[in-house]
Design a protein around this motif. Structure first.
Motif, short mmCIF file in Angstrom:
data_model
loop_
_atom_site.label_atom_id
_atom_site.label_comp_id
_atom_site.label_asym_id
_atom_site.label_seq_id
_atom_site.Cartn_x
_atom_site.Cartn_y
_atom_site.Cartn_z
N THR A 109 0.86 -1.18 0.00
CA THR A 109 0.00 0.00 0.00
C THR A 109 0.89 1.23 0.00
OG1 THR A 109 -1.89 1.06 1.11
CG2 THR A 109 -0.18 0.17 2.53
N TYR A 110 0.40 2.30 -0.52
CA TYR A 110 1.16 3.55 -0.46
C TYR A 110 0.96 4.19 0.90
CZ TYR A 110 1.62 3.05 -5.50
OH TYR A 110 1.91 2.58 -6.75
N SER A 111 1.92 4.99 1.30
CA SER A 111 1.86 5.62 2.62
C SER A 111 0.67 6.56 2.76
CB SER A 111 3.17 6.36 2.92
OG SER A 111 3.49 7.28 1.90
N PHE A 112 0.09 7.03 1.67
CA PHE A 112 -1.09 7.89 1.75
C PHE A 112 -2.40 7.10 1.68
CE2 PHE A 112 0.18 7.75 -2.71
CZ PHE A 112 -1.00 7.41 -3.36
N GLN A 113 -2.31 5.77 1.57
CA GLN A 113 -3.51 4.95 1.49
C GLN A 113 -3.85 4.36 2.86
OE1 GLN A 113 -2.33 2.31 -1.73
NE2 GLN A 113 -3.65 3.40 -3.16
N ALA A 114 -3.41 3.14 3.13
CA ALA A 114 -3.88 2.45 4.34
C ALA A 114 -2.77 1.71 5.08
CB ALA A 114 -4.98 1.47 3.95
N PRO A 115 -1.65 2.38 5.40
CA PRO A 115 -0.57 1.64 6.07
C PRO A 115 -0.92 1.16 7.48
CG PRO A 115 -0.04 3.97 5.97
CD PRO A 115 -1.28 3.77 5.14
N ALA A 116 -1.85 1.78 8.17
CA ALA A 116 -2.23 1.35 9.52
C ALA A 116 -3.26 0.22 9.49
CB ALA A 116 -2.77 2.53 10.32
N PHE A 117 -3.91 0.03 8.35
CA PHE A 117 -4.97 -0.97 8.22
C PHE A 117 -4.45 -2.40 8.31
CE2 PHE A 117 -7.28 -3.62 5.02
CZ PHE A 117 -8.50 -3.74 5.68
N TYR A 118 -3.39 -2.70 7.58
CA TYR A 118 -2.91 -4.08 7.48
C TYR A 118 -2.35 -4.64 8.79
CZ TYR A 118 -4.04 -3.41 2.66
OH TYR A 118 -4.72 -3.15 1.50
N PHE A 141 3.72 -5.57 3.08
CA PHE A 141 3.29 -6.31 4.26
C PHE A 141 3.23 -7.81 3.96
CE2 PHE A 141 1.56 -2.09 4.92
CZ PHE A 141 1.82 -1.86 6.27
N HIS A 142 3.37 -8.61 5.02
CA HIS A 142 3.34 -10.07 4.91
C HIS A 142 2.56 -10.64 6.09
CE1 HIS A 142 5.11 -14.01 6.15
NE2 HIS A 142 4.82 -14.29 4.90
N LYS A 143 1.88 -11.75 5.85
CA LYS A 143 1.17 -12.44 6.93
C LYS A 143 1.22 -13.94 6.69
CE LYS A 143 -3.34 -12.71 9.20
NZ LYS A 143 -4.70 -12.14 9.24
N ARG A 144 1.51 -14.70 7.75
CA ARG A 144 1.40 -16.16 7.69
C ARG A 144 -0.08 -16.49 7.89
NH1 ARG A 144 4.98 -19.69 5.97
NH2 ARG A 144 4.34 -21.16 7.54
N LEU A 145 -0.60 -17.36 7.05
CA LEU A 145 -2.01 -17.73 7.13
C LEU A 145 -2.19 -19.00 7.95
CD1 LEU A 145 -3.12 -17.14 3.44
CD2 LEU A 145 -3.34 -15.59 5.39
N SER A 146 -3.30 -19.06 8.65
CA SER A 146 -3.67 -20.28 9.38
C SER A 146 -4.27 -21.25 8.39
CB SER A 146 -4.69 -19.95 10.46
OG SER A 146 -4.16 -19.04 11.38
#
Length: 158
Positions: A109-118, A141-146
């Protein structure tokens, strides 16, 4: 000239949109990547939300490739933002990615979009790239999935 040096006539063309070039590059890179990833095939993934009138409220496009899911685009209509649709779209994509066997999900995401969301969804920031117009950054951003949940109670995945 040695036997390893060859002169090949070629031309270089710079331009705008080139649908034929994009299609060929996609075909060639997909074949190369599939071979390098033991036959893992890229599959599109989308999630769409519409209102009672059928108008688009928001959506997400992504792709899965073996154990990886990458989100390309996530958007929620302005009058429906901050009502939970972004999180619902992401959770639906995560569930489908896990069902397909994905263990990891990435998004930028760009810093003006949604960096706090993820991070609120469990994603970890992995990189920031400067150089986005307006003095902004591209944030990865990265996330390990269950693994997918057993919905039957009998030990079988639905």
């Amino acid at each position: 000239m040695t036997s390893e040096q060859h002169t090949v006539a070629a031309s270089l063309r710079v331009g705008g949109r080139d649908d034929d070039l994009e299609m060929r590059l996609d075909e060639q890179l997909t074949a190369f990547n599939t071979a390098a990833a033991d036959g893992a095939v890229t599959e599109p993934l989308s999630v769409r939300v519409t209102d009672e009138a059928g108008a688009l409220v928001g959506g997400l496009t992504a792709w899965t490739w073996g154990t990886l899911c990458s989100v390309d685009m996530l958007w929620v209509r302005e009058d429906r933002r901050h009502s939970g649709w972004g999180g619902r779209l992401m959770r639906a994509a995560e569930a489908e990615a896990a069902r397909r066997g994905c263990t990891d999900m990435i998004v930028s995401t760009y810093s003006f979009q949604a960096p706090a969301f993820y991070p609120r969804l469990g994603f970890t920031e992995r990189a920031r790239i400067r150089g986005v117009p307006g003095g902004h950054e591209d944030i990865y951003f990265h996330k390990r999935l269950s693994p997918p949940k057993d919905e039957t109670g009998g030990g079988h995945l639905v």
